[in-house]
Design an enzyme around this catalytic site. Sequence first.
Site, PDB file in Angstrom:
ATOM      1  NE  ARG A  36      -2.266  -1.040   3.685  1.00 49.40           N
ATOM      2  CZ  ARG A  36      -2.331  -1.971   4.460  1.00 49.40           C
ATOM      3  NH1 ARG A  36      -2.587  -3.171   4.170  1.00 49.40           N
ATOM      4  NH2 ARG A  36      -1.742  -1.978   5.553  1.00 49.40           N
ATOM      5  CD  GLU A  37       0.274   5.183  -3.984  1.00 53.31           C
ATOM      6  OE1 GLU A  37       0.682   6.103  -3.537  1.00 53.31           O
ATOM      7  OE2 GLU A  37       0.103   4.969  -5.021  1.00 53.31           O
ATOM      8  CB  VAL A  40       6.031   4.002   0.950  1.00 51.64           C
ATOM      9  CG1 VAL A  40       7.597   4.472   0.628  1.00 51.64           C
ATOM     10  CG2 VAL A  40       5.817   2.835  -0.053  1.00 51.64           C
ATOM     11  CG  MET A  87      -5.685  -8.824  12.468  1.00 50.17           C
ATOM     12  SD  MET A  87      -6.490  -9.719  13.662  1.00 50.17           S
ATOM     13  CE  MET A  87      -7.988  -8.485  13.784  1.00 50.17           C
ATOM     14  CD  GLU A 112      -2.292 -23.226   4.932  1.00 52.05           C
ATOM     15  OE1 GLU A 112      -1.955 -23.873   5.849  1.00 52.05           O
ATOM     16  OE2 GLU A 112      -3.513 -23.431   4.523  1.00 52.05           O
ATOM     17  CE  LYS A 133      -2.869 -19.765   9.027  1.00 56.19           C
ATOM     18  NZ  LYS A 133      -1.426 -20.229   9.546  1.00 56.19           N
TER      19      LYS A 133
END
Length: 308
Positions: A36-37, A40, A87, A112, A133
């Site tokens: 995600r920007e 950074v 999450m 995993e 999972k």
Amino acid sequence: MAEKSKILIIGGTGYIGKFVVEASAKAGHPTFVLVRESTVSDPAKGKIVESFNNSGVTILYGDLYDHESLVKAIKQVDVVISTVGQMQLADQTKIIAAIKEAGNIKRFFPSEFGMDVDKVNAVEPAKSTFAIKVQIRRAIEAEGIPYTYVSSNCFAGYFLPTLVQPGATDPPRDKVIISGDGNAKAVFNEEHDIGTYTIKAVDDPRTLNKTLYIKPPKNTLSFNELVAIWEKLIGKTLEKIYIPEEQILKDIATSPIPINIILAINHSTFVKGDQTNFVIEPSFGVEASELYPDVKYTTVEEYLSHFA
């Protein structure tokens, strides 16, 4: 020799993700990381992204929750490896949908990197954690997406520096608390090795639609054996306090989140022996140290020697 697959890692700045990215770049795969920007500008994560840049990794800006950016990133590669955290496990359905739309992915590794969730007998709340999972596995299979599930069992960095002692920051030097009778075997893997084995599996037909178990013989140990290695390293016998299973189950029931989850995972691992109480059949799985004997994995003894 066949060209190496282009790999996209989603969740690459996370705990295990960093090691997978590093292993991919080191092995010469064209390596892409979706970030995600906003990541950074985060001081700690920004440094990780910078180190990726320096090792020749391509940074793609996008988001798990932005379908267009996900599809665009996936279309540039051959293999997708998800290392998203707890999450976001359930939200991997978004990756599955994007892979289906892109239509070009040769293999998907969902997040995993623990026990084989199809083989555990955990109590709550770990049971629900593992169930997410399992749901992702079934969704991948239902969509016919080629996969590999990496079961890397215990991260050495989580368990070994304290020998799983509650609230400890160092390994024990006087007494040690042991769950159950200490005879159930677990598997401890150093994180660089997990990254290495994962990347080796990417273009290996033997791991296609299989679970890759990372269970090196020297790192498959009971808690009693683990303590014995530590005692040998420090030249001292520790007082051993064994906690019976019924007490552990009571503690799980009365502890707050996330302590209860940790206790329940430890119960599954160190009391029930869920990492080792089944045989790996060729129909569903392969073992990493057998497939890749050239990998010089870090043994538990070598790892612990740094703390002695």
